[in-house]
Design an enzyme around this catalytic site. Sequence first.
Site, PDB file in Angstrom:
ATOM      1  CB  CYS A   1      -0.896   0.008   1.234  1.00 19.63           C
ATOM      2  SG  CYS A   1      -1.766  -1.544   1.508  1.00 19.63           S
TER       3      CYS A   1
ATOM      4  CG  ASP B   1      -1.358  -8.743   5.909  1.00 16.69           C
ATOM      5  OD1 ASP B   1      -2.332  -8.360   5.228  1.00 16.69           O
ATOM      6  OD2 ASP B   1      -0.217  -8.265   5.785  1.00 16.69           O
TER       7      ASP B   1
ATOM      8  CB  ILE C   1      14.286  -8.006 -18.141  1.00 17.41           C
ATOM      9  CG1 ILE C   1      13.167  -7.396 -17.286  1.00 17.41           C
ATOM     10  CG2 ILE C   1      14.927  -6.929 -19.017  1.00 17.41           C
ATOM     11  CD1 ILE C   1      13.657  -6.382 -16.266  1.00 17.41           C
TER      12      ILE C   1
END
Length: 639
Positions: free
Chosen positions: A2, A103, A296
């Site tokens: 977040c 959590d 990549i």
Amino acid sequence: MCGISGFWNPSRTNERELRFTLDRMLDVLDHRGPDDRGSRLYVDQGLALGHTRLSIIGLDHGHQPIETTDGDYALTVNGELYNYKRIRTQLGCNNFSTSGKSDSAIALPLYLRDGLSFVEHLRGEFAVVLYDNKKKQLILVRDRFGIKPLYYAMNDNGIVWGSEVKSILKHPDIDPQLCPKAALHQMMQVMVPGSTSFQGVEALKPGHMLIVNLQNGRLEARTKRWWDFVFPESHEENADPEEYVQGVQDRLIDAVATRLEADVPVGCYLSGGIDSCSILGLATTLQQSPVKAFTIAFDSDEYDESNIAKLMADRTGAEQELLRLTEKELYGPAFERATWHAERTFYNTLAVAKWHMSRRVRACNYKAVITGEGSDELFGGYPFFKRDWLGRDDEGGIFAGAILAEEDLQHPAWQDLCGFTPSWMQPWMLTLKRFQPILSSTMQDLFEEYDPVGEVAAAIDPAQVRGRHRLDISQYTWSKTMLEGQILTWGGDRMDMANSMEARPAFLDHHVAEYAVTIPPDVRIRDGIEKWVLREAMVNVLPKELYERKKFAFMAPPAHTDPVKRNAVQEMINHWLTPERVREVGFFDYDRLIQFIDQSWNETDSTVARRNDIVLNHTLQLHMLHGQYVEGLPLPVVD
């Protein structure tokens, strides 16, 4: 995973003003949490807590801020707390207004039971901001290695914090200005732990907490270290290496299994190194369904290792997503966006490549991947670690000019601290020398009175290096500076979360790390083979070609390797390094800078050319940061 942000200004108690300011701060963190947004205001205290959410665990139960039903305690969390089920069962987390199943909800009951010691029970990567209204106390916490970011600025008006600096700069009390001393550090790639690119904005150090109390109408703050990466003063002699091989294997299996926990699919980043290949091999064994692997590929054989990654993907039956990148993707608008997200300069366009990769991960409907960062730090994988202990064994190849110095250097502050100048620092000392002739007169004067190399040494706790083995010293000093300031920021969290994607570095599980420091040096590096103990622990997971392979430089091809890339860089130079902007920023002498650039394109020595590329990247980005954050220029759109 977040974004968190907020502020505490005790003298400002207008609810409308508080909400308007917090909304502006959260708006620039929307990329960190597009799934939900929440806020909690303590209007009479002038305090605001904000959160933007990327839902991965507890998809329908993760709204934040989380608070007790009486409202006396509230917190925001960025990251993952992997031991939440066990702790939730032990404590019970049902006395909260929201988020009891997430959590993050375990942090408050732990705090209510244990006070500040609650952080010692948290397993994972996290940044936590907790407000105790009864004590009028604010607590900012950062995880053990600094996997998750947390920044703050404190002045006479109060304190402002955020997951990214850009959020703090949206607060009306903070004036966005680049710091000249920090600019010198960015030129040499090594930041002082706890510093940022911006005046007055600090990074909370890994394994630290900031405790802020309201005393007589004013805020007072103190910092506390709650964890460190501690090597013993002596190691077991004639140890049985097989014991350590098994110990690494057991703990790494547990760390990967733990990080597969999610309510969304979890993939893996896959390069051609043994770190990410080990992660993929273990994840494949632990998971019933095939694992999605993201790789990549570069348009230069010297820097590309996707063929090795494909070998590992084929061996494990992973579904491989291959992203091929050329100069079109590595420069121009994507370079500018990566700089904005990084909030500091980077020496190699690997950061831009990582930005593209996280975007591809989200396009494939994945929100989380397990990664291999931290393995080199724990098991002695980098070539400069081996050089510090065993001496020179080659000229460095493509490492030379970037992460290995072609000559031996010493600095008195490092000699006093460590008894030697770590090899990882030496190439950046040479890079700083390349900058010195092109600095403006103001910066030349600053450089005369300020020693950036010595300032980094001064930030290292001498009690953690003195009396230790040379390999331990090298690993510790790198981990306290470049791991957090480079690999986990512009090489990790910042580029991943730019596209709302969570990375989970399993090697940096603290159970793995606390065991790794006990491994004797001659088991970490054995008979000249770096990461020997890890190779042996993963011998049944890795293909023979990879098990026997030396450390490879995971870098994007520098501009000097390709005329097309040089042209792409020159286009950015023409746009960003105008006489007006160079004078406005004030870090460089324009005439000497342009002369340096012209000479750089004609350089034939590959080591010098590689270092010149680094100089150009840092120079361009210092001016980009000024344009983006000080001038407020809009960001370009990337196709």
